[in-house]
Design an enzyme around this catalytic site. Structure first.
Site, PDB file in Angstrom:
ATOM      1  CD  GLN A 137       4.763   1.852  -4.186  1.00  0.00           C
ATOM      2  OE1 GLN A 137       4.456   2.135  -4.983  1.00  0.00           O
ATOM      3  NE2 GLN A 137       5.849   1.589  -3.756  1.00  0.00           N
ATOM      4  CB  SER A 193       0.023   7.507  -3.365  1.00  0.00           C
ATOM      5  OG  SER A 193       1.598   7.417  -3.961  1.00  0.00           O
ATOM      6  CG  LEU A 194      -0.906   1.664  -4.875  1.00  0.00           C
ATOM      7  CD1 LEU A 194      -1.451   1.273  -5.977  1.00  0.00           C
ATOM      8  CD2 LEU A 194      -0.184   0.695  -3.806  1.00  0.00           C
ATOM      9  NE  ARG A 238      -0.112   4.563 -10.278  1.00  0.00           N
ATOM     10  CZ  ARG A 238      -0.179   4.795  -8.921  1.00  0.00           C
ATOM     11  NH1 ARG A 238      -0.019   4.132  -8.252  1.00  0.00           N
ATOM     12  NH2 ARG A 238       0.316   6.757  -8.591  1.00  0.00           N
ATOM     13  CG  HIS A 286       2.699  11.914  -5.999  1.00  0.00           C
ATOM     14  ND1 HIS A 286       2.055  10.812  -6.372  1.00  0.00           N
ATOM     15  CD2 HIS A 286       2.448  10.715  -5.149  1.00  0.00           C
ATOM     16  CE1 HIS A 286       0.818   9.638  -6.480  1.00  0.00           C
ATOM     17  NE2 HIS A 286       2.226   9.691  -4.980  1.00  0.00           N
ATOM     18  CD  GLN A 291      -2.360   9.378  -7.397  1.00  0.00           C
ATOM     19  OE1 GLN A 291      -1.835   8.671  -8.048  1.00  0.00           O
ATOM     20  NE2 GLN A 291      -3.106   8.723  -6.238  1.00  0.00           N
TER      21      GLN A 291
END
Length: 308
Positions: free
Chosen positions: A10, A91-92, A116, A198, A247
């Site tokens: 993102q 991340s994503l 999610r 996170h 994560q």
């Protein structure tokens, strides 16, 4: 040649992203329609036309970024680009990496990250969480600054030497940024994000995400996938699933992940997504690495011409 592919998360999204690629590559364009069909609404239209406020909503941003990255990978493959030997996502972006590695089916991945995103948005009410980028301090100094303040605030992304993102409760993050400045940070700025990713504030989303992951078929990856939590390639599906849950509430070990890929032989990397954030980080991690972005048609053609 050992070739690494990395996938952004993102923050890299923008209205109209990868539009010049999908205009000329049928395989990439088909992914847009497949994603909309999988979700039951016109995700393709939001990516192409906005509005930006909707695209930037977490539950829309997550499937939109996965869609853009996989569509670019399809375009790369359709034009005869060499296959990567190792992949990772920030991340994503880890979900994009797992999708191109065959661990996740594309339609299932699109639905999974959409849910999610909802779970993450619901975990912390709007305005109660925050993230900030800290530049110019060592990792341990940033961690110590976070530990000094009352409330939840911890490192969320170890992006590169001298760049750490912190996350937590909004007031605690604000105080930690001031503490970092007092310790000599070159910059300490709040980020325009809707959820504090996170960190332990995401824990309420954990059980539901675990149930979603249990309901999705995961397969052994055809390409090693270096995961954010461990900065290592998982050897089995159970570890992949566990690391995706970890994560959610643990920092992204991005600098270590890039080093793992490089130590395994990858010296040329392709950033498979809009923007060039990961390429910029890589230059701070290891200046000897070559990074090429394929988020635009020009970038795709240049990387293909170079053989990546």
């Amino acid at each position: 040649m050992s070739l690494g592919f990395v996938f952004p998360g993102q923050g890299a999204q923008e209205v109209g992203m990868v539009g010049d690629v999908t205009a000329v590559e049928p395989a990439a364009a088909a992914r847009f329609e497949e994603a909309s069909d999988a979700l039951g609404f016109d995700l393709a239209g939001v990516v192409r036309e906005g509005p930006a406020e909707r695209l930037n909503s977490t539950e829309i941003t997550q499937p939109a970024m996965l869609l853009a990255s996989v569509a670019l990978f399809d375009a790369w493959t359709a034009r005869g680009g060499p296959a990567p030997t190792v992949v990772a996502g920030h991340s994503l972006g880890e979900y994009s990496a797992l999708t191109v590695a065959g661990t996740l089916d594309f339609a299932a991945a699109i639905r999974l990250v959409h849910e999610r995103g909802k779970l993450m948005q619901e975990a912390v009410p709007a305005g109660e969480g925050a993230m900030a980028a800290i530049l110019g301090l060592d990792d341990d100094v940033v961690a110590a600054c976070c530990a000094e303040v009352d409330g939840v605030c911890t490192p969320a992304n170890y992006n590169s030497p001298g760049q750490v993102v912190i996350a937590g409760a909004a007031d605690a993050v604000q105080r930690a940024t001031e503490t970092c400045k007092s310790q000599g940070a070159r910059r300490a700025v709040l980020l325009d994000v809707s959820v504090p990713s996170h960190c332990v504030l995401m824990a309420p989303a954990g059980d539901a995400l675990g149930a979603l992951l249990d309901a999705v078929e995961l397969r052994d990856p055809s390409i090693p996938v270096v995961q954010n939590f461990s900065a290592e390639a998982a050897a089995d599906v159970a570890t992949i699933r566990a690391n995706l849950l970890r994560q959610l509430v643990s920092p992204v070990q991005w600098a270590a992940s890039v080093r793992t890929m490089a130590e395994g032989g990858a010296r040329v990397f392709v950033e498979c997504g809009p923007g060039n954030v990961l390429g910029g980080l890589a230059r701070r991690i290891d200046r000897s690495l070559t990074f090429r972005g394929i988020g635009t048609l020009d970038g795709l053609e240049q990387a293909l011409a170079a053989g990546a």
